[in-house]
Motif scaffolding. Structure first.
Motif, PDB file in Angstrom:
ATOM      1  N   SER A 132       0.859  -1.174   0.000  1.00 16.23           N
ATOM      2  CA  SER A 132       0.000   0.000   0.000  1.00 16.23           C
ATOM      3  C   SER A 132       0.897   1.225   0.000  1.00 16.23           C
ATOM      4  CB  SER A 132      -0.933   0.020   1.217  1.00 16.23           C
ATOM      5  OG  SER A 132      -0.186   0.121   2.422  1.00 16.23           O
ATOM      6  N   GLY A 133       0.361   2.353  -0.459  1.00 16.81           N
ATOM      7  CA  GLY A 133       1.194   3.534  -0.523  1.00 16.81           C
ATOM      8  C   GLY A 133       0.423   4.812  -0.729  1.00 16.81           C
ATOM      9  N   ASP A 134       1.137   5.928  -0.609  1.00 18.91           N
ATOM     10  CA  ASP A 134       0.573   7.276  -0.747  1.00 18.91           C
ATOM     11  C   ASP A 134      -0.713   7.408   0.061  1.00 18.91           C
ATOM     12  OD1 ASP A 134       2.712   7.779  -2.349  1.00 18.91           O
ATOM     13  OD2 ASP A 134       1.568   8.441  -4.090  1.00 18.91           O
ATOM     14  N   VAL A 135      -0.641   6.960   1.314  1.00 13.46           N
ATOM     15  CA  VAL A 135      -1.809   6.957   2.191  1.00 13.46           C
ATOM     16  C   VAL A 135      -2.038   8.353   2.753  1.00 13.46           C
ATOM     17  CG1 VAL A 135      -2.675   6.100   4.397  1.00 13.46           C
ATOM     18  CG2 VAL A 135      -1.636   4.525   2.758  1.00 13.46           C
ATOM     19  N   GLY A 136      -3.282   8.806   2.665  1.00 10.18           N
ATOM     20  CA  GLY A 136      -3.692  10.066   3.261  1.00 10.18           C
ATOM     21  C   GLY A 136      -4.828   9.850   4.230  1.00 10.18           C
ATOM     22  N   ALA A 137      -5.543  10.915   4.569  1.00 13.41           N
ATOM     23  CA  ALA A 137      -6.617  10.810   5.548  1.00 13.41           C
ATOM     24  C   ALA A 137      -7.822  10.051   5.010  1.00 13.41           C
ATOM     25  CB  ALA A 137      -7.044  12.204   6.007  1.00 13.41           C
ATOM     26  N   ASP A 138      -7.978  10.012   3.677  1.00 11.79           N
ATOM     27  CA  ASP A 138      -9.183   9.403   3.112  1.00 11.79           C
ATOM     28  C   ASP A 138      -8.934   8.092   2.393  1.00 11.79           C
ATOM     29  OD1 ASP A 138      -7.787  10.383   0.954  1.00 11.79           O
ATOM     30  OD2 ASP A 138      -9.572  11.078  -0.126  1.00 11.79           O
ATOM     31  N   GLY A 139      -7.675   7.598   2.367  1.00 17.82           N
ATOM     32  CA  GLY A 139      -7.444   6.334   1.686  1.00 17.82           C
ATOM     33  C   GLY A 139      -6.013   6.170   1.241  1.00 17.82           C
TER      34      GLY A 139
ATOM     35  N   THR B 235       2.656  15.910  -3.062  1.00 17.48           N
ATOM     36  CA  THR B 235       2.508  16.208  -1.637  1.00 17.48           C
ATOM     37  C   THR B 235       1.635  15.151  -0.986  1.00 17.48           C
ATOM     38  OG1 THR B 235       2.632  18.586  -2.094  1.00 17.48           O
ATOM     39  CG2 THR B 235       1.765  17.926   0.047  1.00 17.48           C
ATOM     40  N   ILE B 236       2.071  14.652   0.147  1.00 21.49           N
ATOM     41  CA  ILE B 236       1.282  13.722   0.945  1.00 21.49           C
ATOM     42  C   ILE B 236       0.910  14.447   2.238  1.00 21.49           C
ATOM     43  CG2 ILE B 236       1.180  11.471   2.069  1.00 21.49           C
ATOM     44  CD1 ILE B 236       1.499  11.306  -0.972  1.00 21.49           C
ATOM     45  N   HIS B 237      -0.379  14.693   2.423  1.00 19.87           N
ATOM     46  CA  HIS B 237      -0.866  15.318   3.650  1.00 19.87           C
ATOM     47  C   HIS B 237      -1.121  14.218   4.677  1.00 19.87           C
ATOM     48  CE1 HIS B 237      -1.318  19.062   1.455  1.00 19.87           C
ATOM     49  NE2 HIS B 237      -2.042  18.437   0.536  1.00 19.87           N
ATOM     50  N   TYR B 238      -0.375  14.244   5.771  1.00 25.17           N
ATOM     51  CA  TYR B 238      -0.512  13.182   6.770  1.00 25.17           C
ATOM     52  C   TYR B 238      -0.955  13.758   8.116  1.00 25.17           C
ATOM     53  CZ  TYR B 238      -0.143   8.448   8.360  1.00 25.17           C
ATOM     54  OH  TYR B 238      -0.477   7.193   8.819  1.00 25.17           O
ATOM     55  N   GLY B 239      -2.128  14.356   8.117  1.00 27.41           N
ATOM     56  CA  GLY B 239      -2.708  14.867   9.350  1.00 27.41           C
ATOM     57  C   GLY B 239      -2.273  16.290   9.654  1.00 27.41           C
ATOM     58  N   PRO B 240      -2.791  16.862  10.733  1.00 28.28           N
ATOM     59  CA  PRO B 240      -2.510  18.265  11.072  1.00 28.28           C
ATOM     60  C   PRO B 240      -1.041  18.569  11.340  1.00 28.28           C
ATOM     61  CG  PRO B 240      -4.409  17.443  12.302  1.00 28.28           C
ATOM     62  CD  PRO B 240      -3.798  16.262  11.644  1.00 28.28           C
ATOM     63  N   HIS B 241      -0.274  17.541  11.742  1.00 30.04           N
ATOM     64  CA  HIS B 241       1.121  17.797  12.122  1.00 30.04           C
ATOM     65  C   HIS B 241       2.118  17.612  10.980  1.00 30.04           C
ATOM     66  CE1 HIS B 241       0.853  18.829  16.265  1.00 30.04           C
ATOM     67  NE2 HIS B 241       0.396  17.663  16.684  1.00 30.04           N
ATOM     68  N   LEU B 242       1.726  17.032   9.837  1.00 28.86           N
ATOM     69  CA  LEU B 242       2.753  16.632   8.872  1.00 28.86           C
ATOM     70  C   LEU B 242       2.278  16.726   7.428  1.00 28.86           C
ATOM     71  CD1 LEU B 242       5.565  15.361   8.289  1.00 28.86           C
ATOM     72  CD2 LEU B 242       4.466  13.118   8.525  1.00 28.86           C
ATOM     73  N   ASP B 243       3.062  17.428   6.614  1.00 34.16           N
ATOM     74  CA  ASP B 243       3.001  17.346   5.155  1.00 34.16           C
ATOM     75  C   ASP B 243       4.352  16.861   4.659  1.00 34.16           C
ATOM     76  OD1 ASP B 243       0.385  18.167   4.833  1.00 34.16           O
ATOM     77  OD2 ASP B 243       0.887  20.255   4.368  1.00 34.16           O
ATOM     78  N   VAL B 244       4.345  15.944   3.683  1.00 34.01           N
ATOM     79  CA  VAL B 244       5.573  15.435   3.082  1.00 34.01           C
ATOM     80  C   VAL B 244       5.596  15.851   1.618  1.00 34.01           C
ATOM     81  CG1 VAL B 244       6.999  13.408   2.591  1.00 34.01           C
ATOM     82  CG2 VAL B 244       5.565  13.453   4.654  1.00 34.01           C
ATOM     83  N   PHE B 245       6.669  16.515   1.219  1.00 28.77           N
ATOM     84  CA  PHE B 245       6.823  16.979  -0.156  1.00 28.77           C
ATOM     85  C   PHE B 245       7.870  16.085  -0.827  1.00 28.77           C
ATOM     86  CE2 PHE B 245       5.733  20.412   2.697  1.00 28.77           C
ATOM     87  CZ  PHE B 245       4.554  20.881   2.134  1.00 28.77           C
ATOM     88  N   VAL B 246       7.399  15.184  -1.657  1.00 28.28           N
ATOM     89  CA  VAL B 246       8.254  14.181  -2.296  1.00 28.28           C
ATOM     90  C   VAL B 246       8.793  14.777  -3.594  1.00 28.28           C
ATOM     91  CG1 VAL B 246       8.378  11.842  -3.218  1.00 28.28           C
ATOM     92  CG2 VAL B 246       6.848  12.345  -1.288  1.00 28.28           C
ATOM     93  N   LEU B 247      10.110  14.941  -3.674  1.00 27.46           N
ATOM     94  CA  LEU B 247      10.736  15.595  -4.826  1.00 27.46           C
ATOM     95  C   LEU B 247      11.228  14.578  -5.850  1.00 27.46           C
ATOM     96  CD1 LEU B 247      12.870  18.374  -3.071  1.00 27.46           C
ATOM     97  CD2 LEU B 247      10.452  18.420  -3.744  1.00 27.46           C
ATOM     98  N   ASP B 248      11.398  15.052  -7.072  1.00 22.33           N
ATOM     99  CA  ASP B 248      12.024  14.291  -8.157  1.00 22.33           C
ATOM    100  C   ASP B 248      13.207  15.119  -8.645  1.00 22.33           C
ATOM    101  OD1 ASP B 248      12.845  12.993 -10.435  1.00 22.33           O
ATOM    102  OD2 ASP B 248      10.895  13.047 -11.451  1.00 22.33           O
ATOM    103  N   GLU B 249      14.402  14.731  -8.221  1.00 25.66           N
ATOM    104  CA  GLU B 249      15.607  15.482  -8.565  1.00 25.66           C
ATOM    105  C   GLU B 249      16.389  14.832  -9.700  1.00 25.66           C
ATOM    106  OE1 GLU B 249      15.998  17.204  -3.999  1.00 25.66           O
ATOM    107  OE2 GLU B 249      17.254  15.521  -4.629  1.00 25.66           O
ATOM    108  N   ARG B 250      15.711  13.986 -10.465  1.00 24.75           N
ATOM    109  CA  ARG B 250      16.319  13.303 -11.610  1.00 24.75           C
ATOM    110  C   ARG B 250      15.746  13.765 -12.941  1.00 24.75           C
ATOM    111  NH1 ARG B 250      21.192  11.475 -11.309  1.00 24.75           N
ATOM    112  NH2 ARG B 250      21.464  11.338  -9.071  1.00 24.75           N
ATOM    113  N   SER B 251      14.429  13.828 -13.030  1.00 22.46           N
ATOM    114  CA  SER B 251      13.769  13.953 -14.331  1.00 22.46           C
ATOM    115  C   SER B 251      13.929  15.319 -14.975  1.00 22.46           C
ATOM    116  CB  SER B 251      12.276  13.641 -14.181  1.00 22.46           C
ATOM    117  OG  SER B 251      12.082  12.345 -13.663  1.00 22.46           O
ATOM    118  N   TYR B 252      14.208  16.354 -14.196  1.00 20.66           N
ATOM    119  CA  TYR B 252      14.188  17.717 -14.724  1.00 20.66           C
ATOM    120  C   TYR B 252      15.529  18.419 -14.595  1.00 20.66           C
ATOM    121  CZ  TYR B 252       9.394  16.354 -13.787  1.00 20.66           C
ATOM    122  OH  TYR B 252       8.230  15.652 -13.721  1.00 20.66           O
ATOM    123  N   ARG B 253      16.549  17.713 -14.170  1.00 23.04           N
ATOM    124  CA  ARG B 253      17.864  18.325 -13.970  1.00 23.04           C
ATOM    125  C   ARG B 253      18.558  18.582 -15.300  1.00 23.04           C
ATOM    126  NH1 ARG B 253      22.218  14.711 -11.093  1.00 23.04           N
ATOM    127  NH2 ARG B 253      20.693  14.717  -9.393  1.00 23.04           N
ATOM    128  N   GLY B 254      19.477  19.554 -15.271  1.00 23.79           N
ATOM    129  CA  GLY B 254      20.369  19.737 -16.400  1.00 23.79           C
ATOM    130  C   GLY B 254      21.449  18.669 -16.395  1.00 23.79           C
TER     131      GLY B 254
END
Length: 528
Positions: A54-61, A308-327
């Motif tokens: 399972s993955g990318d779990v948020g408040a609704d699923g 962005t994964i919103h994980y409740g009032p205390h936590l947001d996780v911003f998952v970056l991709d530092e490969r696909s758009y680099r020079g």
């Protein structure tokens, strides 16, 4: 409750593995019905080949994933109790050869903070009366209130030729992390080493022999779509990884080894590659990656990994991709921002600023593929070129220009409580970025924590670049003359984050695979 379905399809089968090696790797230690897949005893029944995720779990699923061994329909039942009382059966999703018999389903409109149990079976499309044995998994949706949050992070799996060794117990770090019952794993990339063949035996410096489980797909570097798929399926053979996946959701990002070491548009492929087009290799790798993980896909940009994964009032996780758009990887010395110095790229950078500005969470965790202040050479042997952000002491240049712009924005916009989590360099470290010690000081102080490898060779340490004033607060690395230590040496690392629901305080602990707490700190949040 209602469920809306999401479908994606993906990748390839494990061929030619010896029966004795397979049983040694997956049959020796049963972990229980929840964590381990049921194996069909009937030869004509479909098989769930790689457990469930399972993955990318948020408040609704969240997203659930599984793979069959033939054209099938994935059947999912969902319940709020382990007994599956009042379980709801969801409409089937096809698992076809075009997706290597994988299937995903997005479960939505679930209650927040709820333990969710799911049961997966596959129905043979050629014989619809025949179904596989079920496999059971679970996850907890993100909280709607201010309860405690606990998660682990790390990266780097099956690298440098260190594969699944039954004599060493397999991928033991996953068993250790599972004991903490985290809400999720933030996987910081290098989920596989598509460029790293797995040999049957590796002789260690002391004369002992490391013995790997092997498959044909991992006998060479990955070039075909099936070989990229095979790299991921190899890892799923490990009993500890499958048990972990059945109980702990994943938030996954990629780095370089999902394609090839230090890849960018300027990559010169080694002679081991018959396919010389790195862009084609990256495209095949990206397809396999999306197929093999429970990622929420963007309708407008299906291949996008940053989110962005919103994980409740205390936590947001911003998952970056530092490969696909680099020079292209190069000297990284540009004085002005432009395509040669792109790292996140303009679109992703604008997205990150917007998401940070709109976040109401106590903590904003920025999940980076690589550390900001550690020098990682593109050509490590000759110490040339730049693979990550940093390149040398001094004012911002090259890719540092983008990071300087982001840090300045965070400060001037009043965004507080940012923490950076990463892996990549194969050792554990804690860095405090201090503007009073920096060449560029237009930012608020922040922490960066480094954890890994989860199951790969141990390296380091790397040199620090003073552009953003990093101070080394902790390090655990093998040091010169002890590079590429095997997992059996014990220097496998992960990080554990715990956020107190009442106070919002964040405790970060760096641990090894024996679960020894190596170092820890507690951070007090600023008012949001």
């Amino acid at each position: 409750m209602t469920f809306r379905l999401f479908r994606r399809t993906p990748p390839d089968g494990l061929h030619g593995i010896s029966r004795r090696r397979f049983l040694a790797s997956v049959g020796a230690g049963a972990i229980g019905a929840l964590a381990m897949p049921y194996l069909s005893r009937a030869a004509d029944r479909p098989v769930v080949t790689s457990g469930v995720q399972s993955g990318d779990v948020g408040a609704d699923g969240g997203v659930v994933w599984a793979r069959a061994d033939r054209p099938s329909q994935m059947l999912v039942e969902v319940a709020t109790s382990e007994s599956f009382a009042n379980a709801r059966a969801l409409p089937p999703i096809a698992a076809l050869p075009e997706s290597d018999f994988t299937a995903k389903m997005l479960l939505e409109n679930l209650p927040a903070g709820q333990e969710i149990f799911y049961r997966v079976r596959f129905r043979d499309l050629a014989h619809t009366g025949i179904e596989s044995e079920p496999v059971v998994g679970r996850f907890r949706t993100a909280p709607g209130d201010r309860r405690d949050v606990s998660f682990v992070w790390g990266g780097d799996v099956a690298g440098q030729g260190w594969g699944i060794n039954p004599d060493d117990g397999g991928m033991l770090t996953f068993a250790t992390m599972r004991k903490h019952r985290p809400d999720f794993l933030l996987h910081s990339g290098d989920t596989v080493y598509a460029d790293g063949p797995i040999k049957s035996e590796v002789t260690l410096p002391d004369g002992k022999v490391w013995k790997n489980v092997t498959t044909p797909e991992k006998a060479k570097v990955a070039e075909t779509l099936d070989e990229f798929r095979g790299a991921h399926k190899y890892n799923f053979m490990d009993q500890h990884l499958r048990a972990f996946n059945a109980e702990v959701p994943i938030l996954v990002q990629w780095d370089d080894h999902e394609v090839v070491n230090n890849w960018s548009s300027s990559k010169e492929l080694p002679a081991t590659y018959k396919e010389r087009n790195v862009a084609l290799l990256a495209a095949r790798s990206a397809r396999a990656f999306h197929e093999m993980y429970p990622i929420r896909a963007s309708i407008t940009d299906p291949g996008r990994l940053y989110r962005t994964i919103h994980y409740g009032p205390h936590l947001d996780v911003f998952v970056l991709d530092e490969r696909s758009y680099r020079g292209p990887n190069g000297a990284n010395q540009e004085a002005a921002y432009g395509p040669e110095s792109y790292f996140l790229g303009p679109a992703q950078l604008a997205w990150l600023k917007r998401e940070l500005l709109n976040s109401r969470a106590t903590w904003k965790v920025i999940a980076s593929d690589v550390p900001l202040g550690l020098i990682v050479y593109d050509d490590a042997r000759n110490k040339k070129g730049s693979e990550a952000v940093a390149q040398s002491d001094g004012p911002p240049r090259g890719r540092e220009l983008e990071i300087a712009d982001l840090l300045r924005f965070i400060k001037t916009s009043g965004v507080v409580n940012t923490v950076w989590l990463t892996a990549d360099v194969h050792y554990a470290a804690a860095h405090y970025y201090n503007p009073d010690k920096a060449q560029f000081g237009e930012f608020d102080p922040f922490w960066e924590f480094v954890a890994g490898p989860l199951h790969a060779g141990t390296f380091g340490p790397n040199d620090l670049d003073d552009t953003f004033g990093p101070e080394m607060k902790f390090i655990k690395a093998p040091g010169p003359g002890n590079q590429n230590l095997p997992p059996s040496a014990g220097m496998q690392f992960f990080g554990h984050v715990r956020i107190d629901g009442g106070s919002g305080r964040m405790t970060v602990t760096l641990r090894d695979r024996a679960d020894v707490a190596l170092w820890s700190t507690t951070l007090d949040p600023k008012p949001v």
